[in-house]
Design a protein around this motif. Structure first.
Motif, PDB file in Angstrom:
ATOM      1  N   GLU A   1      29.385 -49.981   9.124  1.00 26.47           N
ATOM      2  CA  GLU A   1      29.728 -51.084   8.224  1.00 26.47           C
ATOM      3  C   GLU A   1      30.013 -52.360   9.014  1.00 26.47           C
ATOM      4  N   LEU A   2      30.755 -52.212  10.125  1.00 30.15           N
ATOM      5  CA  LEU A   2      31.077 -53.372  10.948  1.00 30.15           C
ATOM      6  C   LEU A   2      29.830 -53.933  11.617  1.00 30.15           C
ATOM      7  N   ALA A   3      28.995 -53.040  12.195  1.00 30.60           N
ATOM      8  CA  ALA A   3      27.784 -53.497  12.872  1.00 30.60           C
ATOM      9  C   ALA A   3      26.824 -54.154  11.902  1.00 30.60           C
ATOM     10  N   SER A   4      26.749 -53.635  10.666  1.00 33.63           N
ATOM     11  CA  SER A   4      25.861 -54.222   9.660  1.00 33.63           C
ATOM     12  C   SER A   4      26.335 -55.612   9.262  1.00 33.63           C
ATOM     13  N   ALA A   5      27.644 -55.742   9.034  1.00 31.75           N
ATOM     14  CA  ALA A   5      28.189 -57.053   8.658  1.00 31.75           C
ATOM     15  C   ALA A   5      28.012 -58.059   9.793  1.00 31.75           C
ATOM     16  N   THR A   6      28.230 -57.617  11.035  1.00 31.55           N
ATOM     17  CA  THR A   6      28.068 -58.490  12.193  1.00 31.55           C
ATOM     18  C   THR A   6      26.622 -58.937  12.331  1.00 31.55           C
ATOM     19  N   TYR A   7      25.722 -57.992  12.188  1.00 34.93           N
ATOM     20  CA  TYR A   7      24.308 -58.321  12.295  1.00 34.93           C
ATOM     21  C   TYR A   7      23.891 -59.310  11.203  1.00 34.93           C
ATOM     22  N   ASP A   8      24.367 -59.108   9.996  1.00 33.00           N
ATOM     23  CA  ASP A   8      24.022 -59.991   8.880  1.00 33.00           C
ATOM     24  C   ASP A   8      24.497 -61.416   9.169  1.00 33.00           C
ATOM     25  N   LEU A   9      25.726 -61.527   9.711  1.00 31.05           N
ATOM     26  CA  LEU A   9      26.278 -62.842  10.018  1.00 31.05           C
ATOM     27  C   LEU A   9      25.498 -63.534  11.122  1.00 31.05           C
ATOM     28  N   ILE A  10      25.232 -62.821  12.217  1.00 31.36           N
ATOM     29  CA  ILE A  10      24.532 -63.435  13.347  1.00 31.36           C
ATOM     30  C   ILE A  10      23.105 -63.806  12.965  1.00 31.36           C
ATOM     31  N   ASP A  11      22.470 -62.988  12.151  1.00 28.22           N
ATOM     32  CA  ASP A  11      21.100 -63.287  11.738  1.00 28.22           C
ATOM     33  C   ASP A  11      21.054 -64.574  10.918  1.00 28.22           C
ATOM     34  N   LYS A  12      22.050 -64.752  10.056  1.00 28.66           N
ATOM     35  CA  LYS A  12      22.112 -65.996   9.276  1.00 28.66           C
ATOM     36  C   LYS A  12      22.355 -67.185  10.195  1.00 28.66           C
ATOM     37  N   GLN A  13      23.230 -67.010  11.203  1.00 27.74           N
ATOM     38  CA  GLN A  13      23.483 -68.086  12.153  1.00 27.74           C
ATOM     39  C   GLN A  13      22.222 -68.420  12.944  1.00 27.74           C
ATOM     40  N   TYR A  14      21.444 -67.379  13.282  1.00 31.31           N
ATOM     41  CA  TYR A  14      20.204 -67.619  14.019  1.00 31.31           C
ATOM     42  C   TYR A  14      19.222 -68.423  13.176  1.00 31.31           C
ATOM     43  N   LYS A  15      19.166 -68.118  11.880  1.00 34.00           N
ATOM     44  CA  LYS A  15      18.255 -68.844  10.999  1.00 34.00           C
ATOM     45  C   LYS A  15      18.656 -70.315  10.899  1.00 34.00           C
ATOM     46  N   ASN A  16      19.944 -70.580  11.114  1.00 34.06           N
ATOM     47  CA  ASN A  16      20.445 -71.958  11.039  1.00 34.06           C
ATOM     48  C   ASN A  16      20.636 -72.569  12.429  1.00 34.06           C
ATOM     49  N   ASN A  17      20.005 -71.925  13.452  1.00 32.68           N
ATOM     50  CA  ASN A  17      20.068 -72.412  14.823  1.00 32.68           C
ATOM     51  C   ASN A  17      21.483 -72.461  15.385  1.00 32.68           C
ATOM     52  N   LEU A  18      22.329 -71.540  14.893  1.00 33.73           N
ATOM     53  CA  LEU A  18      23.703 -71.459  15.382  1.00 33.73           C
ATOM     54  C   LEU A  18      23.909 -70.269  16.317  1.00 33.73           C
ATOM     55  N   ALA A  19      22.874 -69.469  16.522  1.00 30.17           N
ATOM     56  CA  ALA A  19      22.953 -68.306  17.407  1.00 30.17           C
ATOM     57  C   ALA A  19      21.604 -68.124  18.085  1.00 30.17           C
ATOM     58  N   SER A  20      21.630 -67.469  19.272  1.00 29.64           N
ATOM     59  CA  SER A  20      20.397 -67.273  20.021  1.00 29.64           C
ATOM     60  C   SER A  20      19.724 -65.963  19.605  1.00 29.64           C
ATOM     61  N   ILE A  21      18.466 -65.841  20.032  1.00 28.14           N
ATOM     62  CA  ILE A  21      17.732 -64.608  19.740  1.00 28.14           C
ATOM     63  C   ILE A  21      18.367 -63.415  20.455  1.00 28.14           C
ATOM     64  N   ASN A  22      18.991 -63.673  21.635  1.00 30.94           N
ATOM     65  CA  ASN A  22      19.682 -62.583  22.352  1.00 30.94           C
ATOM     66  C   ASN A  22      20.814 -62.015  21.507  1.00 30.94           C
ATOM     67  N   GLU A  23      21.549 -62.870  20.853  1.00 34.89           N
ATOM     68  CA  GLU A  23      22.659 -62.416  20.018  1.00 34.89           C
ATOM     69  C   GLU A  23      22.156 -61.599  18.838  1.00 34.89           C
ATOM     70  N   VAL A  24      21.014 -62.031  18.268  1.00 29.57           N
ATOM     71  CA  VAL A  24      20.430 -61.268  17.156  1.00 29.57           C
ATOM     72  C   VAL A  24      19.995 -59.880  17.629  1.00 29.57           C
ATOM     73  N   LEU A  25      19.319 -59.833  18.768  1.00 33.76           N
ATOM     74  CA  LEU A  25      18.853 -58.545  19.280  1.00 33.76           C
ATOM     75  C   LEU A  25      20.034 -57.653  19.674  1.00 33.76           C
ATOM     76  N   ASP A  26      21.073 -58.260  20.243  1.00 31.69           N
ATOM     77  CA  ASP A  26      22.254 -57.464  20.588  1.00 31.69           C
ATOM     78  C   ASP A  26      22.908 -56.881  19.343  1.00 31.69           C
ATOM     79  N   ALA A  27      22.987 -57.674  18.290  1.00 31.34           N
ATOM     80  CA  ALA A  27      23.573 -57.191  17.039  1.00 31.34           C
ATOM     81  C   ALA A  27      22.720 -56.085  16.434  1.00 31.34           C
ATOM     82  N   LEU A  28      21.386 -56.256  16.542  1.00 34.63           N
ATOM     83  CA  LEU A  28      20.481 -55.215  16.024  1.00 34.63           C
ATOM     84  C   LEU A  28      20.632 -53.928  16.836  1.00 34.63           C
ATOM     85  N   THR A  29      20.778 -54.066  18.158  1.00 38.68           N
ATOM     86  CA  THR A  29      20.983 -52.892  19.009  1.00 38.68           C
ATOM     87  C   THR A  29      22.278 -52.177  18.658  1.00 38.68           C
ATOM     88  N   ASP A  30      23.335 -52.954  18.418  1.00 38.46           N
ATOM     89  CA  ASP A  30      24.623 -52.359  18.038  1.00 38.46           C
ATOM     90  C   ASP A  30      24.508 -51.597  16.720  1.00 38.46           C
TER      91      ASP A  30
END
Length: 458
Positions: free
Chosen positions: A395-424
């Protein structure tokens, strides 16, 4: 949309796995594999054959009291007839003459009439001897030796049967573990497929972003690296799947083709038989073996009790019998072993020592089983807690991934952060499947420790 679909799919899988309402007994496919494995097992078959041998030994001990009939036939040619010596012949002829004189009223000292024939003295044994007879041997009382042998072999059969059941439990555990590992591989493949689909979508998104100057080629290479790492995991799971199918094929004899078609699913197991309701088969086997050695000791000691037997003999051909041989006879005899050089005493001591060895093994086994029961119970309780923790991590990893992915779409996070969240998120899902696998292992181990596994898979 793809992001939400991924998150929703992973959460649905996680919640479905840990839903108590879906807790179940062993599924029919697994039970069928266990049944085939028990039929195929060489060790189990050996124990069954040994138990059959013990049954035959019982019949052999019982057969002591069954009358034995023996047919005999022989032909013997002597170097000459066996006859009386001349003095004895003359005496017999003289006696015959006296009897004849007395019968016709002649004085005993009167000359014997020459016109009266005399009977020749028969041979003691003719030169040619043809015999055909039947003998009867019937043990009426064995001094409890056969009775104790029957009881000893009956207990030996019981012990071997329990050993066979214990062996079957071990085979069942191996099949359940292999089946659950195969389930783990299939469940992991589902997550890999879902993650792979999302990476493909991300690759398409990054490609468009590069074309519009919103991302660098490095971002695409990072996605390609993640895809290669995922492909490596998929290959590892494929190899594990092949090995597990081969293992199940060896354990059960089921064809590889059919095993590759089954789709096992990891589900929480439920049972109402976690309490210790019966002794382990290993303990029962040792106790029966201990009692068997005690009866073996009694059997040896009973050799000093007198034995009673009936003996009979009948000759079918009377003509070739000697003058001293009866045509038939029946007799009852007693055999009493008074001293055998301490052999029975030593054999009895040896059996008693063997019984003491079994008692030591029983005490050791009970201590080990008592420890294994506590260990299995603690492991099961820990596995249940780990499953709950794994759910929260998802539940935590899913919520974190959802948040970072939205930030990435808005150029507020890097692709590394998205991939790290997906890995988690991927690791959290793998951890849940492993926790569920450990939970099933802990439950079956606890059932085995408590002696309830047989009723669980039958």
């Amino acid at each position: 949309m793809h992001i939400n679909l991924l998150r929703t799919s992973l959460l649905f899988i996680a919640l479905a796995w840990i839903n108590p309402a879906k807790a179940q007994q062993l599924d029919p496919v697994l039970k069928d594999l266990i049944s085939k494995g028990l039929s195929k097992s060489h060790n189990s078959r050996i124990h069954d054959l040994e138990a059959e041998q013990a049954m035959v030994d019982q019949q052999l001990a019982k057969s002591v009291f069954i009358p034995k009939l023996t047919l005999n036939g022989s032909f013997t040619r002597l170097n000459d007839d066996i006859t009386f010596d001349n003095a004895t012949k003359d005496l017999l002829i003289g006696t015959q003459k006296l009897l004849i004189k007395e019968a016709i009223g002649m004085p005993f000292n009167a000359p014997f009439p020459g016109n009266i024939p005399l009977t020749d003295v028969p041979n003691l044994q003719d030169q040619n001897i043809l015999k055909s007879s039947v003998d009867l041997d019937w043990v009426l009382f064995s001094g409890f030796e056969a009775t104790n042998a029957i009881k000893a072999n009956k207990l030996k059969e019981t012990s071997l049967n329990y050993i066979g059941l214990a062996e079957k439990d071990k085979i069942a555990l191996k099949i359940i573990e292999a089946y659950d590992k195969l389930s783990l591989v299939y469940a992991s493949e589902q997550v890999i497929t879902t993650t792979s689909n999302y990476l493909n979508e991300q690759e398409h998104y990054v490609k468009k972003a590069i074309e519009n100057g919103l991302a660098t080629p490095i971002a695409r290479k990072k996605i390609e690296l993640a895809q290669q790492q995922l492909a490596s995991k998929a290959l590892e799971f494929s190899h594990n799947k092949t090995l597990l199918i081969e293992l199940l094929h060896q354990l059960t004899g089921e064809s590889r083709e059919r095993l590759s078609l089954i789709a096992p699913e990891l589900q929480p197991l439920s049972t109402t038989s976690l309490s210790n309701t019966d002794k382990r088969n290993e303990i029962k086997a040792l106790e029966a073996a201990e009692q068997a050695t005690l009866y073996q000791s009694k059997m040896v000691k009973s050799s000093f009790i007198p034995k009673l037997a009936l003996k009979g003999h009948y000759e079918f051909i009377e003509d070739d019998l000697s003058l001293l041989e009866p045509k038939w006879y029946v007799g009852v005899g007693v055999k009493w072993n008074l001293f055998d050089g301490f052999q029975s005493k030593l054999k009895s001591q040896k059996a008693m020592i063997e019984s003491q060895k079994y008692r030591v093994q029983i005490d050791e086994a009970e201590e080990m089983i008592s420890l294994s029961i506590i260990k299995a119970q603690l492991n099961y309780e820990s596995s249940l807690q780990h499953t709950k923790i794994a759910q929260k991590e998802i539940e935590l990893a899913s919520a974190t991934y959802d948040l970072i992915d939205k930030q990435y779409k808005n150029n507020l996070a890097s692709i590394n952060e998205v991939l790290d969240a997906l890995t988690d998120l991927e690791k959290a899902n793998f951890k849940l499947k492993e926790s569920l696998f450990d939970e099933r292992r802990a439950l079956t181990d606890q059932l085995h420790a408590n002696g309830n596994l047989t009723s669980f898979y039958n």
